[in-house]
Design an enzyme around this catalytic site. Structure first.
Site, PDB file in Angstrom:
ATOM      1  N   ARG A  15       0.483  -1.498  -0.167  1.00  0.00           N
ATOM      2  CA  ARG A  15       0.119  -0.093   0.053  1.00  0.00           C
ATOM      3  C   ARG A  15       0.758   0.923   0.061  1.00  0.00           C
ATOM      4  O   ARG A  15       1.982   1.558   0.356  1.00  0.00           O
ATOM      5  CB  ARG A  15      -1.174  -0.182   1.323  1.00  0.00           C
ATOM      6  CG  ARG A  15      -2.115  -0.915   1.268  1.00  0.00           C
ATOM      7  CD  ARG A  15      -2.941  -0.730   2.764  1.00  0.00           C
ATOM      8  NE  ARG A  15      -1.887  -2.066   3.393  1.00  0.00           N
ATOM      9  CZ  ARG A  15      -2.439  -1.873   4.991  1.00  0.00           C
ATOM     10  NH1 ARG A  15      -3.576  -1.579   5.127  1.00  0.00           N
ATOM     11  NH2 ARG A  15      -1.566  -1.897   5.793  1.00  0.00           N
ATOM     12  N   LYS A  75       2.140   1.987   6.998  1.00  0.00           N
ATOM     13  CA  LYS A  75       2.109   1.451   7.880  1.00  0.00           C
ATOM     14  C   LYS A  75       3.462   2.246   9.185  1.00  0.00           C
ATOM     15  O   LYS A  75       3.646   2.899   9.306  1.00  0.00           O
ATOM     16  CB  LYS A  75       2.579  -0.583   8.641  1.00  0.00           C
ATOM     17  CG  LYS A  75       1.540  -1.424   7.391  1.00  0.00           C
ATOM     18  CD  LYS A  75       0.568  -1.715   8.552  1.00  0.00           C
ATOM     19  CE  LYS A  75       0.546  -1.890   9.402  1.00  0.00           C
ATOM     20  NZ  LYS A  75      -0.408  -2.562  10.029  1.00  0.00           N
ATOM     21  N   TYR A  94      -0.848   4.468  10.757  1.00  0.00           N
ATOM     22  CA  TYR A  94      -1.637   3.496  11.788  1.00  0.00           C
ATOM     23  C   TYR A  94      -0.273   3.224  12.625  1.00  0.00           C
ATOM     24  O   TYR A  94       0.848   3.158  11.894  1.00  0.00           O
ATOM     25  CB  TYR A  94      -2.116   2.416  10.835  1.00  0.00           C
ATOM     26  CG  TYR A  94      -3.103   2.410  10.145  1.00  0.00           C
ATOM     27  CD1 TYR A  94      -4.542   2.755  10.784  1.00  0.00           C
ATOM     28  CD2 TYR A  94      -3.128   1.952   9.145  1.00  0.00           C
ATOM     29  CE1 TYR A  94      -5.592   2.407  10.086  1.00  0.00           C
ATOM     30  CE2 TYR A  94      -4.207   1.994   7.939  1.00  0.00           C
ATOM     31  CZ  TYR A  94      -5.655   2.368   8.784  1.00  0.00           C
ATOM     32  OH  TYR A  94      -7.148   2.113   7.576  1.00  0.00           O
ATOM     33  N   HIS A  96      -0.737   1.742  15.963  1.00  0.00           N
ATOM     34  CA  HIS A  96      -1.612   0.566  16.986  1.00  0.00           C
ATOM     35  C   HIS A  96      -0.221   0.538  18.125  1.00  0.00           C
ATOM     36  O   HIS A  96       0.285  -0.560  18.597  1.00  0.00           O
ATOM     37  CB  HIS A  96      -1.441  -0.757  16.353  1.00  0.00           C
ATOM     38  CG  HIS A  96      -2.049  -0.933  14.628  1.00  0.00           C
ATOM     39  ND1 HIS A  96      -3.715  -0.784  15.127  1.00  0.00           N
ATOM     40  CD2 HIS A  96      -1.940  -0.686  13.545  1.00  0.00           C
ATOM     41  CE1 HIS A  96      -4.214  -0.877  14.332  1.00  0.00           C
ATOM     42  NE2 HIS A  96      -3.284  -0.737  12.813  1.00  0.00           N
ATOM     43  N   GLU A 118      -6.052   5.156  13.980  1.00  0.00           N
ATOM     44  CA  GLU A 118      -7.001   4.282  14.454  1.00  0.00           C
ATOM     45  C   GLU A 118      -7.280   4.472  15.274  1.00  0.00           C
ATOM     46  O   GLU A 118      -8.412   4.263  16.196  1.00  0.00           O
ATOM     47  CB  GLU A 118      -5.793   2.808  14.607  1.00  0.00           C
ATOM     48  CG  GLU A 118      -5.130   2.946  15.399  1.00  0.00           C
ATOM     49  CD  GLU A 118      -3.450   3.816  15.676  1.00  0.00           C
ATOM     50  OE1 GLU A 118      -2.573   3.642  16.274  1.00  0.00           O
ATOM     51  OE2 GLU A 118      -3.129   3.776  14.673  1.00  0.00           O
ATOM     52  N   ASP A 270      -2.987  -6.507  15.117  1.00  0.00           N
ATOM     53  CA  ASP A 270      -2.002  -5.456  15.119  1.00  0.00           C
ATOM     54  C   ASP A 270      -2.289  -4.903  17.304  1.00  0.00           C
ATOM     55  O   ASP A 270      -1.538  -3.619  17.008  1.00  0.00           O
ATOM     56  CB  ASP A 270      -3.395  -4.309  14.613  1.00  0.00           C
ATOM     57  CG  ASP A 270      -2.395  -4.939  12.639  1.00  0.00           C
ATOM     58  OD1 ASP A 270      -1.404  -4.980  12.287  1.00  0.00           O
ATOM     59  OD2 ASP A 270      -3.483  -4.016  11.786  1.00  0.00           O
TER      60      ASP A 270
END
Length: 370
Positions: A15, A75, A94, A96, A118, A270
């Site tokens: 991505r 990520k 993101y 996490h 997120e 995640d």
């Protein structure tokens, strides 16, 4: 503002955080965009399209991080990227955090401003930047679980939908949110018998009305889960506590009651995973067995379908990115209570409570830094 988009380096992460159309939009607002060479190729967007949209394509990732006021990623930064984060820089991706103490501490030490996709949260509790990837991961969970139920893959050798005269597989979905509903929808469409478990009775009532005839609902409790385990062929872990570590709903000792070759798909990985025996895996090596139970715990499932995932993600992240670039992060967050929820760490301080609680670190209310 100078906005940098590096190429993702997580295993089989294809991505990209910004499309050529997004470049054009940011350029219209007076910003400069730097794209790492090849960043969009895995999603089907070559460098030439970025250059045509007005981006500068560079092959020096250190230069990109060094020059950029804001980094847009998909990520979380990996260990090799930790030294690239710097004081005053905005990183929008993101994160996490609750699943990684090392990442949390690295971001604290860098003094950068970490805005996490997120945890951006709307007034109704929905998570607009997580929803499209949850939709992808939920649908993929059933797709991947069905594959690993095959005998050559270590599974029980069961066809998810069965055939006339042979019963279909039994699928248990833990969590009735976006991931769980999408997993159940695909499993039901393939003909499986599906049970969705959740602790929200109102949500279960809603799903009972909306889902197909082969989907049942059940209140999620340890007793109910244990009663189901000997009879299920596949379990999808779809539990989410925004920004916090996922609870373990299936312990190691509970595996003994399952049939050998049962498949566990942990979409909550995640956030640390909702099975005690879950350990993050990659698309290169996606599964492992514990006590004869197959575990699929890929931490970036949507990366396997990057064209779909990138379009879905950038559709929702771009308006927020434009707002941050136009106003600066403080003003953008002050003006938008939804985006404010995305602020996790800034200036060495954790300002999102579940992250602080995950590692018993000091918490500072976001109002104090805004």
């Amino acid at each position: 503002m100078i906005i940098g988009v590096p190429k993702e380096i997580k295993t089989h992460e294809n991505r990209v955080a910004l499309l050529p159309g997004g470049v054009a939009k940011l350029k219209e607002n007076g910003h400069e965009i730097i794209i790492e060479q090849g960043a969009g190729v895995g999603s089907g967007f070559p460098d030439a399209q970025y250059e045509k949209a007005g981006a500068t394509v560079v092959d020096d990732v250190e230069q990109l991080w060094g020059r950029s006021d804001m980094i847009m990623k998909v990520k979380e930064p990996l260990e090799v990227e930790y030294p690239r984060m710097r004081d005053g820089q905005i990183i929008f991706t993101y994160f996490h955090f609750a699943a990684s103490e090392s990442l949390t501490k690295a971001v604290i030490e860098s003094n950068c401003t970490a805005i996490a996709y997120e945890t951006v949260e709307q007034s109704d509790g929905s998570l607009p930047l997580l929803i499209p990837m949850s939709e992808v991961a939920g649908r993929m969970a059933t797709q991947e679980g069905a594959k690993y139920l095959e005998k050559p893959q270590g599974g029980r050798g069961i066809l998810l939908g069965g055939i006339p005269g042979v019963k279909p597989a039994n699928v248990m979905v833990l969590g009735g949110g976006i991931v769980g509903v999408n997993a159940a929808k695909i499993a039901a469409g393939m003909g499986a018998n599906v049970t969705i478990m959740d602790i929200n009775i109102a949500r279960l009532r809603q799903l009972d009305d909306l889902m197909a005839h082969n989907v049942d609902t059940m209140f999620s409790s340890r007793v109910n889960i244990e009663q189901m385990l000997p009879h299920v062929d596949m379990i999808v872990g779809a539990v989410l506590k925004p920004g916090a570590k996922a609870p373990h709903l299936i312990s190691r000792d509970m595996l003994a009651s399952m049939q050998k070759g049962t498949v566990l798909v942990d979409v909550a990985i995640d956030q640390g995973g909702c099975f005690e025996t879950s350990t993050a895996t990659t698309h290169n090596d996606p599964v492992y067995e514990v006590d004869g139970i197959v575990h699929y715990c890929v931490a970036n499932m949507p990366g396997a379908v990057p064209y779909t995932s990138t379009l879905g993600l950038t559709n929702v992240t771009l308006p927020y990115a434009v707002d941050i670039a136009n106003k600066g992060w403080r003003k953008a967050l002050q003006d938008d209570p939804e985006l404010k929820q995305g602020l996790n760490i800034t200036g060495g301080k954790i300002v999102y409570k579940p992250v602080a609680e995950a590692f018993e670190l000091a918490y500072t209310p976001s109002e104090e830094v805004l």
